[in-house]
Write a protein that holds these residues in place. Structure first.
Motif, PDB file in Angstrom:
ATOM      1  N   SER A 128      30.495  19.816  29.685  1.00 43.39           N
ATOM      2  CA  SER A 128      30.272  20.425  28.368  1.00 43.39           C
ATOM      3  C   SER A 128      29.429  21.686  28.509  1.00 43.39           C
ATOM      4  N   ASP A 129      28.415  21.620  29.364  1.00 42.39           N
ATOM      5  CA  ASP A 129      27.553  22.774  29.626  1.00 42.39           C
ATOM      6  C   ASP A 129      28.343  23.897  30.300  1.00 42.39           C
ATOM      7  N   LEU A 130      29.174  23.535  31.282  1.00 40.66           N
ATOM      8  CA  LEU A 130      30.007  24.529  31.950  1.00 40.66           C
ATOM      9  C   LEU A 130      30.951  25.209  30.962  1.00 40.66           C
ATOM     10  N   SER A 131      31.531  24.421  30.080  1.00 39.54           N
ATOM     11  CA  SER A 131      32.459  24.963  29.089  1.00 39.54           C
ATOM     12  C   SER A 131      31.774  25.995  28.201  1.00 39.54           C
ATOM     13  N   ALA A 132      30.530  25.720  27.830  1.00 41.37           N
ATOM     14  CA  ALA A 132      29.809  26.604  26.917  1.00 41.37           C
ATOM     15  C   ALA A 132      29.252  27.846  27.605  1.00 41.37           C
ATOM     16  N   HIS A 133      28.732  27.693  28.838  1.00 48.48           N
ATOM     17  CA  HIS A 133      27.958  28.771  29.446  1.00 48.48           C
ATOM     18  C   HIS A 133      28.632  29.468  30.630  1.00 48.48           C
ATOM     19  N   VAL A 134      29.533  28.773  31.319  1.00 50.08           N
ATOM     20  CA  VAL A 134      30.099  29.313  32.555  1.00 50.08           C
ATOM     21  C   VAL A 134      31.552  29.734  32.403  1.00 50.08           C
ATOM     22  N   TRP A 135      32.375  28.879  31.847  1.00 48.46           N
ATOM     23  CA  TRP A 135      33.819  29.154  31.782  1.00 48.46           C
ATOM     24  C   TRP A 135      34.152  30.473  31.068  1.00 48.46           C
ATOM     25  N   PRO A 136      33.453  30.849  29.996  1.00 46.70           N
ATOM     26  CA  PRO A 136      33.770  32.145  29.364  1.00 46.70           C
ATOM     27  C   PRO A 136      33.594  33.342  30.300  1.00 46.70           C
ATOM     28  N   LEU A 137      32.750  33.206  31.319  1.00 45.11           N
ATOM     29  CA  LEU A 137      32.495  34.320  32.222  1.00 45.11           C
ATOM     30  C   LEU A 137      33.684  34.610  33.138  1.00 45.11           C
ATOM     31  N   PHE A 138      34.568  33.631  33.340  1.00 45.65           N
ATOM     32  CA  PHE A 138      35.789  33.889  34.100  1.00 45.65           C
ATOM     33  C   PHE A 138      36.711  34.815  33.315  1.00 45.65           C
ATOM     34  N   THR A 139      36.866  34.541  32.038  1.00 46.16           N
ATOM     35  CA  THR A 139      37.712  35.384  31.199  1.00 46.16           C
ATOM     36  C   THR A 139      37.161  36.802  31.121  1.00 46.16           C
ATOM     37  N   GLU A 140      35.845  36.926  31.140  1.00 46.68           N
ATOM     38  CA  GLU A 140      35.203  38.249  31.095  1.00 46.68           C
ATOM     39  C   GLU A 140      35.242  38.970  32.439  1.00 46.68           C
ATOM     40  N   GLY A 141      35.699  38.286  33.481  1.00 50.57           N
ATOM     41  CA  GLY A 141      35.773  38.902  34.790  1.00 50.57           C
ATOM     42  C   GLY A 141      34.458  38.931  35.544  1.00 50.57           C
ATOM     43  N   ARG A 142      33.465  38.193  35.086  1.00 53.57           N
ATOM     44  CA  ARG A 142      32.155  38.192  35.735  1.00 53.57           C
ATOM     45  C   ARG A 142      32.036  37.112  36.813  1.00 53.57           C
ATOM     46  N   LEU A 143      32.942  36.166  36.819  1.00 48.01           N
ATOM     47  CA  LEU A 143      33.017  35.137  37.847  1.00 48.01           C
ATOM     48  C   LEU A 143      34.437  35.102  38.388  1.00 48.01           C
ATOM     49  N   SER A 144      34.573  34.697  39.655  1.00 44.64           N
ATOM     50  CA  SER A 144      35.907  34.593  40.251  1.00 44.64           C
ATOM     51  C   SER A 144      35.939  33.452  41.257  1.00 44.64           C
ATOM     52  N   PRO A 145      37.135  32.948  41.589  1.00 45.09           N
ATOM     53  CA  PRO A 145      37.238  31.764  42.445  1.00 45.09           C
ATOM     54  C   PRO A 145      36.835  31.982  43.902  1.00 45.09           C
ATOM     55  N   GLN A 146      36.963  33.202  44.416  1.00 46.02           N
ATOM     56  CA  GLN A 146      36.693  33.476  45.832  1.00 46.02           C
ATOM     57  C   GLN A 146      37.514  32.568  46.745  1.00 46.02           C
ATOM     58  N   LEU A 147      38.822  32.598  46.508  1.00 45.74           N
ATOM     59  CA  LEU A 147      39.761  31.810  47.303  1.00 45.74           C
ATOM     60  C   LEU A 147      39.993  32.515  48.634  1.00 45.74           C
ATOM     61  N   ALA A 148      39.553  31.895  49.723  1.00 48.35           N
ATOM     62  CA  ALA A 148      39.711  32.492  51.050  1.00 48.35           C
ATOM     63  C   ALA A 148      41.131  32.323  51.568  1.00 48.35           C
ATOM     64  N   ARG A 149      41.705  31.128  51.373  1.00 44.53           N
ATOM     65  CA  ARG A 149      43.048  30.867  51.892  1.00 44.53           C
ATOM     66  C   ARG A 149      43.596  29.592  51.265  1.00 44.53           C
ATOM     67  N   ALA A 150      44.900  29.580  51.039  1.00 46.75           N
ATOM     68  CA  ALA A 150      45.582  28.385  50.548  1.00 46.75           C
ATOM     69  C   ALA A 150      46.538  27.878  51.624  1.00 46.75           C
ATOM     70  N   PHE A 151      46.508  26.585  51.873  1.00 46.11           N
ATOM     71  CA  PHE A 151      47.379  25.945  52.864  1.00 46.11           C
ATOM     72  C   PHE A 151      48.357  25.013  52.148  1.00 46.11           C
ATOM     73  N   PRO A 152      49.619  24.950  52.579  1.00 45.58           N
ATOM     74  CA  PRO A 152      50.497  23.889  52.067  1.00 45.58           C
ATOM     75  C   PRO A 152      49.985  22.539  52.543  1.00 45.58           C
ATOM     76  N   ILE A 153      50.249  21.514  51.764  1.00 53.46           N
ATOM     77  CA  ILE A 153      49.727  20.193  52.091  1.00 53.46           C
ATOM     78  C   ILE A 153      50.192  19.731  53.470  1.00 53.46           C
ATOM     79  N   GLN A 154      51.347  20.218  53.905  1.00 59.74           N
ATOM     80  CA  GLN A 154      51.852  19.841  55.229  1.00 59.74           C
ATOM     81  C   GLN A 154      50.942  20.353  56.350  1.00 59.74           C
ATOM     82  N   ASP A 155      50.136  21.383  56.041  1.00 60.53           N
ATOM     83  CA  ASP A 155      49.214  21.940  57.043  1.00 60.53           C
ATOM     84  C   ASP A 155      47.773  21.519  56.775  1.00 60.53           C
ATOM     85  N   ALA A 156      47.601  20.347  56.183  1.00 61.23           N
ATOM     86  CA  ALA A 156      46.256  19.889  55.817  1.00 61.23           C
ATOM     87  C   ALA A 156      45.331  19.800  57.019  1.00 61.23           C
TER      88      ALA A 156
END
Length: 320
Positions: A267-295
């Motif tokens: 609930s706290d994240l929804s109110a204070h953190v999640w809106p910042l993603f839409t504003e572009g102030r936070l981002s996932p910082q995804l380094a790499r995605a693997f298919p499950i076969q390469d777990a």
């Protein structure tokens, strides 16, 4: 359904029982699941799931809701990400509806799988447990990790200058690009942190190896929040420094918190953190995605301690 489980120190994509969706829960068709250090420990048999939780690996996931239990306001077809005590690395997962948040606008489901665990951890420990106030200085050990990446961005967003300790100059540059003021590379020695401090809050995923340093660089009334033991579990502390500086040492875990605690956190994240993603102030910082076969390769990359940001396993490419 198929699910990823630890078997003799490795991972295997095997048949597992399909969970039942009960009152207050939702079923998610999983698109992707975030990979965390806790998954490494569970695979090795060192971090079992809490009683009653799924034995399947995975503490966070993203996907599409396919079933809604009584008492939930979610709708079938909603794109969501979820915090879990286990079970995320599977074709389906059932979760308390209060532990689910919508995928921020503009993010893919693959990106969203990298959010729940690290942003929950960073927000809980910095802003709830450590009660971080605007302007207070923060030190983040393992600053280029998934949690560190989230913490740097949150510190920047809420007006807290932060510094990091990291394993290489490349990772230090990565942290500074995210918003860290600076920091030290551990192979060059940590003494430089004394010149950058004192710090009001330390978020520590290392533990024993850095304990003496933490006491030295903490400010009076400083808060030391311990969230990991990458550097060992046993150490000696000069308790006179704890008294003289009025230091608070807080041990913190999230996985074994009760459902209501996690619901309040979300609930706290929804109110204070999640809106910042839409504003572009936070981002996932995804380094790499693997298919499950390469777990297995994904687990090996995380274990190398060379990752800056987050790794994700893609379960269903048609959704991700």
């Amino acid at each position: 359904m198929k699910a990823l489980q630890g078997v003799d120190g490795h991972v295997a994509w095997v048949e597992a029982p399909t969970p039942v969706c009960d009152v207050g829960q939702v079923r998610i068709r999983v698109a992707a699941a975030g990979l965390n250090r806790a998954d490494l420990l569970q695979r090795a048999g060192l971090y079992p799931a809490p009683p009653g939780a799924s034995q399947v690996l995975g503490l966070e996931c993203s996907g599409v809701i396919s079933e809604v239990g009584p008492g939930s306001s979610w709708q079938v077809g909603d794109r969501v990400c979820a915090l879990l005590a286990g079970g995320g690395m599977a074709e389906e997962v059932v979760v308390d509806a209060r532990h689910v948040l919508p995928v921020p606008e503009g993010l893919s489901l693959t990106e969203a799988a990298a959010l729940p665990e690290v942003y929950s951890t960073a927000w809980l420990n910095l802003f709830q447990l450590a009660a971080l106030k605007p302007g207070e200085k923060v030190l983040l050990h393992a600053g280029a990790s998934g949690v560190g990446s989230a913490a740097i961005q949150l510190c920047k967003a809420f007006g807290n200058p932060c510094w990091v300790s990291v394993g290489s100059t490349d990772r230090l540059a990565y942290c500074q690009a995210l918003g860290a003021q600076g920091g030290v590379v551990r192979t060059d020695g940590l003494e430089g942190l004394s010149e950058l401090g004192p710090f009001d809050v330390i978020l520590d995923a290392v533990g024993a190896n850095y304990a003496e340093l933490n006491l030295k660089v903490l400010a009076r009334d400083g808060r030391w929040v311990l969230i990991g033991l990458m550097g060992g579990r046993e150490t000696r502390l000069d308790l006179a420094q704890v008294l003289a500086k009025r230091i608070q040492l807080v041990g913190s875990t999230l996985r074994n918190r009760d459902d209501q605690f996690k619901a309040d956190l979300f609930s706290d994240l929804s109110a204070h953190v999640w809106p910042l993603f839409t504003e572009g102030r936070l981002s996932p910082q995804l380094a790499r995605a693997f298919p499950i076969q390469d777990a297995e390769a994904a687990f090996a990359e995380l274990a190398s301690n060379q990752v800056s940001g987050k790794l994700v396993l893609v379960i269903d490419e048609s959704l991700a």
